[in-house]
Motif scaffolding. Structure first.
Motif, PDB file in Angstrom:
ATOM      1  N   ARG A   1       0.850  -1.191   0.000  1.00 53.89           N
ATOM      2  CA  ARG A   1       0.000   0.000   0.000  1.00 53.89           C
ATOM      3  C   ARG A   1       0.883   1.237   0.000  1.00 53.89           C
ATOM      4  NH1 ARG A   1      -3.251  -3.664   2.641  1.00 53.89           N
ATOM      5  NH2 ARG A   1      -5.481  -3.453   2.193  1.00 53.89           N
TER       6      ARG A   1
ATOM      7  N   ASN B   1      -2.970   4.947 -12.621  1.00 53.47           N
ATOM      8  CA  ASN B   1      -3.745   5.986 -11.947  1.00 53.47           C
ATOM      9  C   ASN B   1      -3.381   7.375 -12.470  1.00 53.47           C
ATOM     10  OD1 ASN B   1      -4.754   3.886 -10.460  1.00 53.47           O
ATOM     11  ND2 ASN B   1      -4.233   4.736  -8.458  1.00 53.47           N
TER      12      ASN B   1
ATOM     13  N   SER C   1      -5.114   9.789  -5.911  1.00 49.58           N
ATOM     14  CA  SER C   1      -5.898   8.572  -6.157  1.00 49.58           C
ATOM     15  C   SER C   1      -7.061   8.455  -5.187  1.00 49.58           C
ATOM     16  CB  SER C   1      -5.001   7.332  -6.050  1.00 49.58           C
ATOM     17  OG  SER C   1      -4.031   7.317  -7.071  1.00 49.58           O
ATOM     18  N   THR C   2      -6.824   8.823  -3.931  1.00 49.62           N
ATOM     19  CA  THR C   2      -7.923   8.752  -2.958  1.00 49.62           C
ATOM     20  C   THR C   2      -8.945   9.858  -3.204  1.00 49.62           C
ATOM     21  OG1 THR C   2      -6.625  10.095  -1.397  1.00 49.62           O
ATOM     22  CG2 THR C   2      -6.487   7.701  -1.181  1.00 49.62           C
TER      23      THR C   2
ATOM     24  N   LEU D   1      -9.938   9.402  -7.604  1.00 53.74           N
ATOM     25  CA  LEU D   1     -10.349   8.076  -8.098  1.00 53.74           C
ATOM     26  C   LEU D   1     -11.079   7.262  -7.045  1.00 53.74           C
ATOM     27  CD1 LEU D   1      -7.071   7.093 -10.034  1.00 53.74           C
ATOM     28  CD2 LEU D   1      -9.105   8.302 -10.885  1.00 53.74           C
ATOM     29  N   ARG D   2     -11.079   7.773  -5.803  1.00 55.36           N
ATOM     30  CA  ARG D   2     -11.766   7.123  -4.685  1.00 55.36           C
ATOM     31  C   ARG D   2     -11.280   5.692  -4.448  1.00 55.36           C
ATOM     32  NH1 ARG D   2     -17.954   8.185  -6.103  1.00 55.36           N
ATOM     33  NH2 ARG D   2     -17.139   7.593  -8.149  1.00 55.36           N
ATOM     34  N   ARG D   3      -9.962   5.521  -4.514  1.00 54.39           N
ATOM     35  CA  ARG D   3      -9.354   4.230  -4.173  1.00 54.39           C
ATOM     36  C   ARG D   3      -7.889   4.464  -3.794  1.00 54.39           C
ATOM     37  NH1 ARG D   3     -10.111   3.639  -9.936  1.00 54.39           N
ATOM     38  NH2 ARG D   3      -8.107   3.741 -11.068  1.00 54.39           N
ATOM     39  N   GLU D   4      -7.377   3.568  -2.993  1.00 55.01           N
ATOM     40  CA  GLU D   4      -5.983   3.679  -2.582  1.00 55.01           C
ATOM     41  C   GLU D   4      -5.082   3.039  -3.634  1.00 55.01           C
ATOM     42  OE1 GLU D   4      -4.989   1.442   0.933  1.00 55.01           O
ATOM     43  OE2 GLU D   4      -6.243  -0.261   0.369  1.00 55.01           O
TER      44      GLU D   4
END
Length: 650
Positions: free
Chosen positions: A363, A445, A483-484, A487-490
């Motif tokens: 992560r 991303n 990205s968070t 794109l609403r994701r890690e």
């Protein structure tokens, strides 16, 4: 409040435990005990009708050579060994009654294996048992199995409070596992010019008080003959007996060091018989790049055995030492000097006997650091740091930017554990593959955020750059944050690695010794280790690992043995179990051969943990025999063994 164990009694405090233990009365009947191979074979400890042979196996490979050959027979006997880890066995178990959740903290080699054993034993769901790999003070196979964890877990669950169980040295020596004793006769088949054509092997193994994994151990022994030399013919017959001594179990190299000690003794005696230099003999028979391990039916890949042996000869000044020793021995009545070489190979994975795999998760944090979840079992040799270096190299960041711990069944992916020298090669392959996948996620991303095609992006010095527009770039921290937000994701990657190869890895040991013929004491004057391990991930730690393996191997060659007296009392203290200490050792020189890289290991790395121990005892024993002009096959070659051999020689 924790629970105290005393003499196998559990109580809330030490005083109560001791009082309870004093009240226990035991009645037992003394039965005949078998303490030696001879007594076991005679059935001294058996009931009427029982077979003294617990297990027996025969393996035949290839056919007898048609060309002329000489047969050289040697006999070897290897004593029982204790792992002698700095830290004895220990664990802590903590049970949460309200959640029905059990947590075990344990220095071990397989958290998921212990979870399986404990959960099945207590009939608990796997999801309710958590096993955490704690800091470990050495293992060498001693903590491969689970002795304390089920006991502490049961007590914690019954008492509903934390339980700590720690073995004394005596407990570790008598109540866990040791390396069992071996006795073997080898017949080596040699061509007139000294090539190894094959072996006939008759092996006897002592399982100790319980059969355990001895059957698997002696079958693995057979495969070790094919890891270094071109062995095209093999007849192998093994028998296993049981004695009333500590149980045998896993020991560093899983039979490779034992097999190599016997093989190399035979090769050295063949060199004497044929009048050849032992190094020249080995160079005629070692596996070369592109050869096959005929037992595994797998290529050894870029195997650098010949290079390691030749390099060792040059750096050790082999020929010069032989000439100097000859002059020294001719002029000295008491001391004799000699040189010896030992070579041995090993594997990097279970494959092809078992399918192997590993997994990793990464992560990316908003500050550009990386959280890694990998099931690592560091034995105290720097595994965690080596993996930080693999990930840092692949991601172009600093090792300190990688947050990485050890195995934890609640947080890290499933893994078989630290066996078969598989950690760097297999688990490291998963770490490297996951890092590459994380790079792909970051560039993908960036493309999605900017609307620029993903093939336009590349990573350089931890910055995501755009070829078509140099003004567009993202640091790792920026891509994680964007990205968070957008794109609403890690930024997350998961990778499972399935290796398909098991290349050759090997080591050469060259030893120079001086034997006192009046006392039987041996002093190691010089030792050089040359190892083909592929790319060294952390060279300094690899050198330290090899030096530790050499010291351990020298102890096995000259001092270490667990003895059993006539009443069945076994060595149970380090005051009676003699180790090679630092003052006993010379400066151990190490050279790494790094151009024989693997196809699948991270950056071409192969294994190091077990192969560094494999050739050491063989090299030292060869040097002692060279010094004395003897054919001693009893190991360790301690003073009583040497003095007895000298008396026979007279």
């Amino acid at each position: 409040m924790s629970t105290i164990f005393s003499e196998r009694m559990a109580a809330c405090d030490l005083e109560t435990a001791r009082k309870a233990a004093s009240l226990v009365k035991i009645e037992y009947e003394e039965l005949p005990a078998a303490l030696t191979f001879e007594e076991a074979l005679a059935g001294k400890n058996l009931a009427e009708g029982e077979n003294p042979i617990l297990d027996e196996a025969t393996f035949d490979f290839g056919t007898l050579p048609r060309e002329p050959y000489s047969v050289v027979e040697t006999s070897s006997e290897l004593s029982r060994l204790h792992h002698a880890t700095m830290e004895t066995h220990a664990c802590v178990a903590d049970y949460d009654l309200y959640a029905d959740f059990l947590t075990i903290y344990s220095p071990n080699q397989a958290v998921h294996g212990i979870r399986t054993v404990v959960a099945d034993f207590l009939e608990m769901p796997y999801s309710h048992v958590r096993v955490v790999k704690s800091t470990m003070g050495g293992s060498f196979g001693a903590k491969q199995e689970w002795f304390l964890e089920p006991v502490a877990a049961l007590a914690a669950r019954q008492l509903r409070r934390p339980v700590k169980l720690v073995y004394r040295r005596e407990d570790a020596m008598l109540s866990t596992v040791i390396r069992g004793a071996f006795r073997g006769t080898l017949q080596g088949l040699y061509s007139p010019e000294g090539r190894i054509l094959g072996f006939n092997v008759e092996l006897l193994a002592d399982a100790g008080a319980y059969f355990g994994n001895t059957g698997d151990y002696v079958r693995a022994f057979y495969g070790k003959f094919f890891r270094l030399y071109k062995v095209e013919y093999m007849h192998y017959h093994v028998r296993v007996v049981g004695t009333n001594t500590p149980a045998s179990g896993a020991f560093r190299s899983w039979s490779a060091a034992e097999a190599v000690t016997m093989i190399e003794h035979n090769v050295n005696q063949a060199a004497v018989r044929l009048g050849l230099d032992p190094i020249d003999m080995r160079l005629r028979s070692v596996l070369r790049p592109g050869d096959m391990d005929l037992k595994l039916n797998l290529p050894v890949e870029e195997y650098r055995a010949a290079e390691a042996i030749a390099r060792g000869r040059e750096r050790f000044r082999w020929d010069e030492k032989i000439a100097a020793d000859r002059a020294f021995n001719d002029s000295n009545r008491r001391y004799r000097r000699g040189v010896g070489i030992g070579c041995g190979g090993h594997g990097n994975t279970y494959l092809p006997r078992h399918q192997d795999f590993a997994a990793a998760e990464l992560r990316l944090n908003e500050d550009g650091s990386v959280q890694a979840h990998i099931s690592l079992h560091d034995h105290g040799c720097g595994t965690v740091q080596a993996f930080r270096m693999i990930l840092a190299e692949a991601l172009e960041v600093r090792p300190e930017d990688i947050l990485l711990g050890e195995a934890d069944t609640a947080h890290t992916p499933f893994d078989y554990g630290c066996f078969a020298s598989r950690t760097t090669f297999v688990v490291g392959g998963a770490a490297y593959g996951c890092a590459q996948k994380l790079r792909e996620v970051m560039t993908a991303n960036a493309a999605e955020i900017t609307g620029i095609p993903p093939e336009d992006f590349y990573i350089e010095h931890a910055v995501i750059r755009c070829r078509s527009n140099p003004d567009v770039s993202f640091t790792y921290g920026q891509i994680a944050l964007q990205s968070t937000l957008k794109l609403r994701r890690e930024v997350f990657a998961q990778y499972q690695h399935h290796n398909t190869t098991n290349p050759g890895v090997m080591g050469v040991g060259l030893a120079h010794v001086e034997v006192d013929t009046f006392t039987g004491m041996t002093r190691i004057l010089d030792y050089l280790a040359v190892h083909d391990i592929g790319q060294a991930i952390n060279p300094a730690l690899c050198v330290a690992q090899i030096q530790g393996g050499v010291q351990m191997g020298c102890g096995a060659a000259l001092h270490e043995k667990m003895t059993v007296d006539k009443k069945g009392r076994t060595t149970a203290s380090l005051s009676k179990y003699h180790l090679c200490l630092c003052p006993d050792m010379p400066d151990i020189e190490v050279e790494l051969i790094q151009d024989g890289r693997s196809k699948e290991g991270p950056y071409g790395a192969k294994s190091i943990g077990e192969v560094c121990y494999v050739p050491c005892a063989a090299a030292v024993c060869a040097a002692v025999n060279n010094a004395l002009g003897s054919n001693i096959g009893m190991v360790p070659m301690d003073p009583p063994v040497i003095l007895k051999a000298l008396e026979r020689g007279k």
